[in-house]
Scaffold this motif. Structure first.
Motif, PDB file in Angstrom:
ATOM      1  N   GLN A  57      35.603  53.498  68.915  1.00 17.01           N
ATOM      2  CA  GLN A  57      35.625  54.961  68.887  1.00 17.01           C
ATOM      3  C   GLN A  57      36.067  55.464  67.491  1.00 17.01           C
ATOM      4  O   GLN A  57      35.986  56.810  67.222  1.00 17.01           O
ATOM      5  N   SER A  58      36.444  54.840  66.597  1.00 18.23           N
ATOM      6  CA  SER A  58      36.765  55.340  65.075  1.00 18.23           C
ATOM      7  C   SER A  58      35.694  54.788  64.287  1.00 18.23           C
ATOM      8  O   SER A  58      36.047  54.869  62.684  1.00 18.23           O
ATOM      9  N   SER A  59      34.923  54.371  64.661  1.00 18.56           N
ATOM     10  CA  SER A  59      33.427  53.776  63.613  1.00 18.56           C
ATOM     11  C   SER A  59      32.980  54.874  62.892  1.00 18.56           C
ATOM     12  O   SER A  59      32.947  56.052  63.252  1.00 18.56           O
ATOM     13  N   VAL A  60      32.631  54.671  61.799  1.00 22.98           N
ATOM     14  CA  VAL A  60      32.126  55.745  60.936  1.00 22.98           C
ATOM     15  C   VAL A  60      30.662  55.568  60.676  1.00 22.98           C
ATOM     16  O   VAL A  60      30.128  56.523  59.728  1.00 22.98           O
ATOM     17  N   SER A  61      29.938  54.574  61.011  1.00 26.90           N
ATOM     18  CA  SER A  61      28.570  54.462  60.839  1.00 26.90           C
ATOM     19  C   SER A  61      27.850  53.686  62.162  1.00 26.90           C
ATOM     20  O   SER A  61      28.598  53.252  63.032  1.00 26.90           O
ATOM     21  N   VAL A  62      26.538  53.816  62.367  1.00 30.54           N
ATOM     22  CA  VAL A  62      25.863  53.210  63.559  1.00 30.54           C
ATOM     23  C   VAL A  62      26.234  51.900  63.244  1.00 30.54           C
ATOM     24  O   VAL A  62      26.335  51.112  64.432  1.00 30.54           O
ATOM     25  N   ASP A  63      25.973  51.367  62.233  1.00 34.34           N
ATOM     26  CA  ASP A  63      25.873  49.590  62.032  1.00 34.34           C
ATOM     27  C   ASP A  63      27.175  49.291  62.270  1.00 34.34           C
ATOM     28  O   ASP A  63      27.345  48.446  63.265  1.00 34.34           O
ATOM     29  N   GLU A  64      28.490  49.877  62.193  1.00 32.66           N
ATOM     30  CA  GLU A  64      29.758  49.605  62.632  1.00 32.66           C
ATOM     31  C   GLU A  64      30.068  49.783  63.904  1.00 32.66           C
ATOM     32  O   GLU A  64      30.647  48.972  64.617  1.00 32.66           O
ATOM     33  N   TYR A  65      29.388  50.724  64.484  1.00 35.95           N
ATOM     34  CA  TYR A  65      29.449  51.102  65.987  1.00 35.95           C
ATOM     35  C   TYR A  65      28.842  49.845  66.442  1.00 35.95           C
ATOM     36  O   TYR A  65      29.136  49.327  67.635  1.00 35.95           O
ATOM     37  N   ALA A  66      27.654  49.589  66.007  1.00 31.46           N
ATOM     38  CA  ALA A  66      26.725  48.703  66.990  1.00 31.46           C
ATOM     39  C   ALA A  66      27.403  47.466  66.698  1.00 31.46           C
ATOM     40  O   ALA A  66      27.236  46.534  67.968  1.00 31.46           O
ATOM     41  N   SER A  67      27.877  46.850  65.777  1.00 34.28           N
ATOM     42  CA  SER A  67      28.542  45.436  65.548  1.00 34.28           C
ATOM     43  C   SER A  67      29.768  45.507  66.422  1.00 34.28           C
ATOM     44  O   SER A  67      30.135  44.554  67.425  1.00 34.28           O
ATOM     45  N   ALA A  68      30.417  46.771  66.622  1.00 35.05           N
ATOM     46  CA  ALA A  68      31.777  46.578  67.632  1.00 35.05           C
ATOM     47  C   ALA A  68      31.263  46.556  68.939  1.00 35.05           C
ATOM     48  O   ALA A  68      31.938  45.801  69.543  1.00 35.05           O
ATOM     49  N   ILE A  69      30.396  47.205  69.510  1.00 34.44           N
ATOM     50  CA  ILE A  69      29.962  47.391  70.843  1.00 34.44           C
ATOM     51  C   ILE A  69      29.387  46.054  71.356  1.00 34.44           C
ATOM     52  O   ILE A  69      29.412  45.499  72.471  1.00 34.44           O
ATOM     53  N   HIS A  70      28.590  45.451  70.204  1.00 36.34           N
ATOM     54  CA  HIS A  70      27.861  44.206  70.875  1.00 36.34           C
ATOM     55  C   HIS A  70      28.502  42.912  70.658  1.00 36.34           C
ATOM     56  O   HIS A  70      28.493  41.919  71.070  1.00 36.34           O
ATOM     57  N   GLY A  71      29.596  43.136  70.104  1.00 35.03           N
ATOM     58  CA  GLY A  71      30.566  41.936  69.501  1.00 35.03           C
ATOM     59  C   GLY A  71      31.883  41.815  70.474  1.00 35.03           C
ATOM     60  O   GLY A  71      31.889  41.865  71.572  1.00 35.03           O
TER      61      GLY A  71
END
Length: 206
Positions: A57-71
């Motif tokens: 929820q503190s991600s600053v970019s789409v790539d960072e969010y996608a990596s976090a939620i899928h990982g």
């Protein structure tokens, strides 16, 4: 420091404290090691899931969010759910230990499928993020979209829900103390379900 970060920090600390206390009780004579070890696993996995949620929820970019939620978020979430099944089973003795074992095996399968598919099982390709507001503070979520194989994860969640609720309802008939514990575990499950509804965009938090 925002109150959201503080809340997640408290959650992590409380979860770790519960895990340490449970591990200490597991070594004591006259206890129930299956319950205490299951509680310790819930505490440890809940702490990891809280850290993952904060990072998400503190991600600053789409790539960072996608990596976090899928990982790591998917892994810690599934471990926490499987641990909850073991804890409920150890306390209530409903379907023990067969049902928790089956739910754990299924969780592993779901995790493998999530890792093996290009988009995962939680969300499809993350193309944009949105801001949601809770008590005056903003958090980041993805635009709700469902991957083709989301039904696999949903079926697991429904099976877990049926087992947990059914076991706790039967367990709650034993008296007030048992009903209080059952209610506490149901509140925990309700919080998880609410978070899932927000994640899917079915609850408007704007």
């Amino acid at each position: 420091m925002s109150w959201g970060t503080l809340a997640y920090g408290v959650a992590v600390g409380a979860s770790l404290a519960i895990a340490v206390i449970a591990l200490g009780l597991a070594k004591a004579r006259g206890g129930r090691p299956d319950v205490e070890l299951s509680l310790a696993l819930v505490g440890l996995s809940a702490a990891a899931a809280s850290v993952s949620m904060l990072a998400l929820q503190s991600s600053v970019s789409v790539d960072e969010y996608a990596s976090a939620i899928h990982g790591h978020f998917a892994v810690t979430g599934l471990v926490t759910l499987a641990a909850l099944a073991w804890l409920v089973g150890a306390i209530t003795r409903q379907g023990w230990p067969r049902v928790p074992l089956v739910l754990t095996v299924v969780a592993v399968v779901v995790g493998v499928v999530n890792a093996a598919t290009p988009t995962g099982l939680i969300v499809d390709e993350v193309t944009s993020l949105r801001q949601v507001s809770l008590l005056g503070e903003s958090f980041v979520l993805h635009e709700p979209n469902r991957p083709p194989l989301r039904l696999v994860l949903d079926a697991y969640l429904v099976a877990l829900l049926v087992y947990v609720v059914g076991s706790l309802v039967r367990y709650g008939r034993r008296g007030p103390a048992f009903r209080a514990l059952a209610a506490a575990l149901l509140l925990l499950l309700a919080a998880v379900l609410y978070d899932s509804l927000v994640d899917e965009g079915l609850v408007d938090t704007a």
